[in-house]
Design a protein around this motif. Structure first.
Motif, PDB file in Angstrom:
ATOM      1  N   ARG A  54     -31.241 -16.823 -24.276  1.00 15.80           N
ATOM      2  CA  ARG A  54     -32.382 -17.196 -24.472  1.00 15.80           C
ATOM      3  C   ARG A  54     -33.308 -18.238 -23.759  1.00 15.80           C
ATOM      4  NH1 ARG A  54     -32.215 -16.057 -30.905  1.00 15.80           N
ATOM      5  NH2 ARG A  54     -34.622 -15.426 -31.094  1.00 15.80           N
ATOM      6  N   ALA A  55     -34.377 -17.790 -23.677  1.00 23.43           N
ATOM      7  CA  ALA A  55     -34.848 -19.006 -22.628  1.00 23.43           C
ATOM      8  C   ALA A  55     -36.647 -19.352 -24.099  1.00 23.43           C
ATOM      9  CB  ALA A  55     -35.436 -19.058 -21.326  1.00 23.43           C
ATOM     10  N   PHE A  56     -37.200 -20.320 -24.027  1.00 24.83           N
ATOM     11  CA  PHE A  56     -38.121 -20.948 -25.094  1.00 24.83           C
ATOM     12  C   PHE A  56     -39.356 -22.235 -23.909  1.00 24.83           C
ATOM     13  CE2 PHE A  56     -34.671 -20.062 -27.570  1.00 24.83           C
ATOM     14  CZ  PHE A  56     -35.102 -18.722 -28.515  1.00 24.83           C
ATOM     15  N   ALA A  57     -40.538 -22.209 -24.787  1.00 27.28           N
ATOM     16  CA  ALA A  57     -41.618 -22.272 -24.186  1.00 27.28           C
ATOM     17  C   ALA A  57     -41.225 -22.256 -22.937  1.00 27.28           C
ATOM     18  CB  ALA A  57     -41.217 -24.320 -24.375  1.00 27.28           C
ATOM     19  N   ARG A  58     -41.385 -23.162 -22.011  1.00 29.47           N
ATOM     20  CA  ARG A  58     -41.971 -23.152 -20.369  1.00 29.47           C
ATOM     21  C   ARG A  58     -40.681 -22.250 -19.890  1.00 29.47           C
ATOM     22  NH1 ARG A  58     -40.637 -26.785 -16.789  1.00 29.47           N
ATOM     23  NH2 ARG A  58     -39.252 -28.483 -18.250  1.00 29.47           N
TER      24      ARG A  58
ATOM     25  N   ARG B 299     -39.457 -20.091 -20.619  1.00 33.02           N
ATOM     26  CA  ARG B 299     -39.771 -18.293 -20.741  1.00 33.02           C
ATOM     27  C   ARG B 299     -40.445 -18.122 -20.404  1.00 33.02           C
ATOM     28  NH1 ARG B 299     -43.842 -16.651 -23.483  1.00 33.02           N
ATOM     29  NH2 ARG B 299     -44.566 -19.163 -24.605  1.00 33.02           N
TER      30      ARG B 299
ATOM     31  N   HIS C   6     -34.289 -33.362 -18.644  1.00 32.96           N
ATOM     32  CA  HIS C   6     -34.745 -32.574 -19.024  1.00 32.96           C
ATOM     33  C   HIS C   6     -34.332 -31.152 -20.044  1.00 32.96           C
ATOM     34  CE1 HIS C   6     -37.107 -31.282 -16.116  1.00 32.96           C
ATOM     35  NE2 HIS C   6     -37.150 -30.507 -16.354  1.00 32.96           N
ATOM     36  N   VAL C   7     -33.211 -30.345 -19.034  1.00 35.49           N
ATOM     37  CA  VAL C   7     -32.960 -29.772 -19.815  1.00 35.49           C
ATOM     38  C   VAL C   7     -31.556 -29.292 -21.106  1.00 35.49           C
ATOM     39  CG1 VAL C   7     -31.833 -27.264 -19.275  1.00 35.49           C
ATOM     40  CG2 VAL C   7     -33.256 -28.312 -17.649  1.00 35.49           C
ATOM     41  N   VAL C   8     -32.452 -28.704 -22.224  1.00 35.45           N
ATOM     42  CA  VAL C   8     -31.603 -28.701 -23.524  1.00 35.45           C
ATOM     43  C   VAL C   8     -31.189 -27.546 -23.073  1.00 35.45           C
ATOM     44  CG1 VAL C   8     -31.142 -29.054 -25.427  1.00 35.45           C
ATOM     45  CG2 VAL C   8     -33.604 -29.792 -24.670  1.00 35.45           C
TER      46      VAL C   8
ATOM     47  N   MET D   9     -28.236 -24.782 -26.251  1.00 39.73           N
ATOM     48  CA  MET D   9     -27.129 -24.251 -27.091  1.00 39.73           C
ATOM     49  C   MET D   9     -26.572 -23.348 -27.062  1.00 39.73           C
ATOM     50  SD  MET D   9     -29.740 -24.376 -30.128  1.00 39.73           S
ATOM     51  CE  MET D   9     -29.884 -25.970 -31.711  1.00 39.73           C
TER      52      MET D   9
ATOM     53  N   ALA E 114     -28.966 -20.371 -25.253  1.00 40.23           N
ATOM     54  CA  ALA E 114     -30.445 -21.026 -25.441  1.00 40.23           C
ATOM     55  C   ALA E 114     -30.387 -22.175 -24.205  1.00 40.23           C
ATOM     56  CB  ALA E 114     -31.060 -21.258 -26.846  1.00 40.23           C
TER      57      ALA E 114
ATOM     58  N   PHE F  47     -33.863 -24.492 -22.715  1.00 42.90           N
ATOM     59  CA  PHE F  47     -35.136 -25.042 -23.657  1.00 42.90           C
ATOM     60  C   PHE F  47     -35.841 -26.694 -23.030  1.00 42.90           C
ATOM     61  CE2 PHE F  47     -32.113 -24.620 -27.385  1.00 42.90           C
ATOM     62  CZ  PHE F  47     -32.813 -26.103 -28.069  1.00 42.90           C
TER      63      PHE F  47
ATOM     64  N   PRO G 226     -37.432 -30.463 -23.955  1.00 45.88           N
ATOM     65  CA  PRO G 226     -37.322 -30.936 -25.440  1.00 45.88           C
ATOM     66  C   PRO G 226     -38.029 -30.936 -26.280  1.00 45.88           C
ATOM     67  CG  PRO G 226     -37.027 -32.234 -23.216  1.00 45.88           C
ATOM     68  CD  PRO G 226     -37.423 -31.150 -22.941  1.00 45.88           C
ATOM     69  N   VAL G 227     -37.527 -30.935 -27.595  1.00 48.43           N
ATOM     70  CA  VAL G 227     -38.350 -30.254 -28.863  1.00 48.43           C
ATOM     71  C   VAL G 227     -39.779 -31.112 -28.839  1.00 48.43           C
ATOM     72  CG1 VAL G 227     -36.519 -29.403 -29.727  1.00 48.43           C
ATOM     73  CG2 VAL G 227     -37.357 -31.041 -30.574  1.00 48.43           C
TER      74      VAL G 227
ATOM     75  N   GLU H  12     -44.175 -22.264 -30.754  1.00 45.90           N
ATOM     76  CA  GLU H  12     -43.330 -21.374 -30.693  1.00 45.90           C
ATOM     77  C   GLU H  12     -42.054 -21.439 -31.595  1.00 45.90           C
ATOM     78  OE1 GLU H  12     -42.893 -19.963 -26.206  1.00 45.90           O
ATOM     79  OE2 GLU H  12     -40.728 -19.880 -26.437  1.00 45.90           O
TER      80      GLU H  12
ATOM     81  N   VAL I  10     -35.295 -30.296 -34.037  1.00 42.17           N
ATOM     82  CA  VAL I  10     -35.428 -29.029 -34.020  1.00 42.17           C
ATOM     83  C   VAL I  10     -36.322 -28.222 -33.590  1.00 42.17           C
ATOM     84  CG1 VAL I  10     -36.317 -27.745 -35.618  1.00 42.17           C
ATOM     85  CG2 VAL I  10     -35.268 -29.819 -36.867  1.00 42.17           C
TER      86      VAL I  10
ATOM     87  N   ILE J 217     -38.699 -26.308 -31.626  1.00 43.95           N
ATOM     88  CA  ILE J 217     -40.065 -25.534 -31.849  1.00 43.95           C
ATOM     89  C   ILE J 217     -41.002 -26.880 -30.822  1.00 43.95           C
ATOM     90  CG2 ILE J 217     -41.478 -25.647 -33.431  1.00 43.95           C
ATOM     91  CD1 ILE J 217     -40.057 -25.896 -35.933  1.00 43.95           C
ATOM     92  N   TRP J 218     -41.967 -25.712 -30.389  1.00 41.13           N
ATOM     93  CA  TRP J 218     -42.485 -26.485 -29.391  1.00 41.13           C
ATOM     94  C   TRP J 218     -43.892 -25.829 -29.397  1.00 41.13           C
ATOM     95  CZ3 TRP J 218     -38.024 -23.042 -28.734  1.00 41.13           C
ATOM     96  CH2 TRP J 218     -37.309 -23.672 -28.230  1.00 41.13           C
TER      97      TRP J 218
ATOM     98  N   TRP K  60     -47.736 -27.606 -22.843  1.00 42.55           N
ATOM     99  CA  TRP K  60     -46.941 -27.574 -23.309  1.00 42.55           C
ATOM    100  C   TRP K  60     -47.328 -28.910 -23.942  1.00 42.55           C
ATOM    101  CZ3 TRP K  60     -44.431 -23.948 -26.264  1.00 42.55           C
ATOM    102  CH2 TRP K  60     -44.913 -22.650 -24.804  1.00 42.55           C
TER     103      TRP K  60
ATOM    104  N   GLU L  93     -39.655 -34.506 -27.411  1.00 40.20           N
ATOM    105  CA  GLU L  93     -38.467 -35.996 -27.518  1.00 40.20           C
ATOM    106  C   GLU L  93     -37.410 -35.290 -27.004  1.00 40.20           C
ATOM    107  OE1 GLU L  93     -38.360 -38.454 -30.614  1.00 40.20           O
ATOM    108  OE2 GLU L  93     -40.767 -38.380 -31.382  1.00 40.20           O
TER     109      GLU L  93
ATOM    110  N   LYS M  46     -31.384 -36.891 -24.346  1.00 47.83           N
ATOM    111  CA  LYS M  46     -30.686 -36.995 -23.795  1.00 47.83           C
ATOM    112  C   LYS M  46     -31.103 -38.020 -22.793  1.00 47.83           C
ATOM    113  CE  LYS M  46     -30.685 -33.041 -21.831  1.00 47.83           C
ATOM    114  NZ  LYS M  46     -29.474 -31.323 -21.288  1.00 47.83           N
TER     115      LYS M  46
END
Lengths: 92, 137
Positions: free
Chosen positions: A6-10, A12, A57-59, A61, A84, A86, A88-89, B45, B114, B116-117, B128, B132, B135
């Motif tokens: 699964r991929a999120f934000a940019r 995705r 910057h690739v996270v 899970m 997953a 994604f 950074p949050v 998201e 968490v 969430i973006w 986007w 933070e 790493k």
């Protein structure tokens, strides 16, 4: 085995929200990431630097647990796992 | 209560729901979409299952570290306008001196961990929000 990515934000926007990647039984997370990156034309540059190292910057899970960069090569996968990818949050 | 929702958040209702007779302090943090440099709307998201687990972990950590009675966290996702509520955290405690730092702990951890973006939409385009990262580069 089949592993759901699964991929999120940019990411995705580059890879789509979900892919199921078919892998040999012994393949680990590093093999999965390379195959996932190759699924899109700009995928490799989005995840790896010129030397093939995962960008800082690739996270990641694996089954909802964070995987540190150093552990990617040693992370074994099983059929039905979820990975997953994604950036950074930024919630709150 | 830990919730990720597409619906509007009513901070007053959350405070009332959290309150018990033992509580002398309900410290509340409300995060709001700010009119920032021509911002028009914001899209939030989440990796919902992982975000819910992470929020629960943060609540448990706060309960262990501070003498507080409760932590409620509601985070909104989807498209939001300027002035709309993104997030409400309610920390209930006997006394304010524990509730304030506990509430700050929750929002600081939330922003670090968490999944969430936010994507910001302006007349000139969309972008986007840089998050933070824990790493090192």
């Amino acid at each position: 085995m089949k592993v759901r990515v699964r991929a999120f934000a940019r990411f995705r926007e580059i890879f789509g929200s979900e892919q199921v990647i078919d892998l040999p039984e012994e393949a680990g997370l590093d093999v999965l990431l390379k195959k996932f990156a190759e699924s899109r034309e700009e995928g490799h540059a989005a995840l790896f630097d010129g030397d093939g190292r995962l960008l800082s910057h690739v996270v990641l899970m694996h089954n909802r647990r964070r995987v540190e960069d150093a552990a990617v090569g040693g992370t074994a996968l099983s059929d039905g796992d979820e990975v997953a990818v994604f950036p950074p949050v930024a919630g709150g | 209560m830990i919730t990720i929702t597409h619906d509007e958040i009513d901070a007053g209702a959350l405070i009332r729901a959290a309150q018990t007779p033992e509580m002398g302090a309900l410290v509340t943090f409300v995060g709001v979409v700010r009119d920032d440099d021509g911002l028009e709307t914001m899209e939030l998201e989440a990796y919902e299952e992982a975000a819910h687990e992470e929020l629960s972990t943060i609540r448990d950590e706060a309960m262990e570290r501070y003498a507080i009675d409760s932590v409620d966290i509601v985070h909104r996702i989807g498209r939001l306008e300027v002035g709309e509520t993104i997030l409400v955290i309610v920390v209930g405690a006997g006394h304010r001196k524990e509730a304030f730092p506990a509430c700050e702990y929750v929002i600081d951890r939330l922003k670090q961990t968490v999944p969430i973006w936010k994507k910001e939409y302006r007349a000139g385009g969309d972008e986007w929000v840089a998050g933070e990262t824990q790493k090192s580069a």
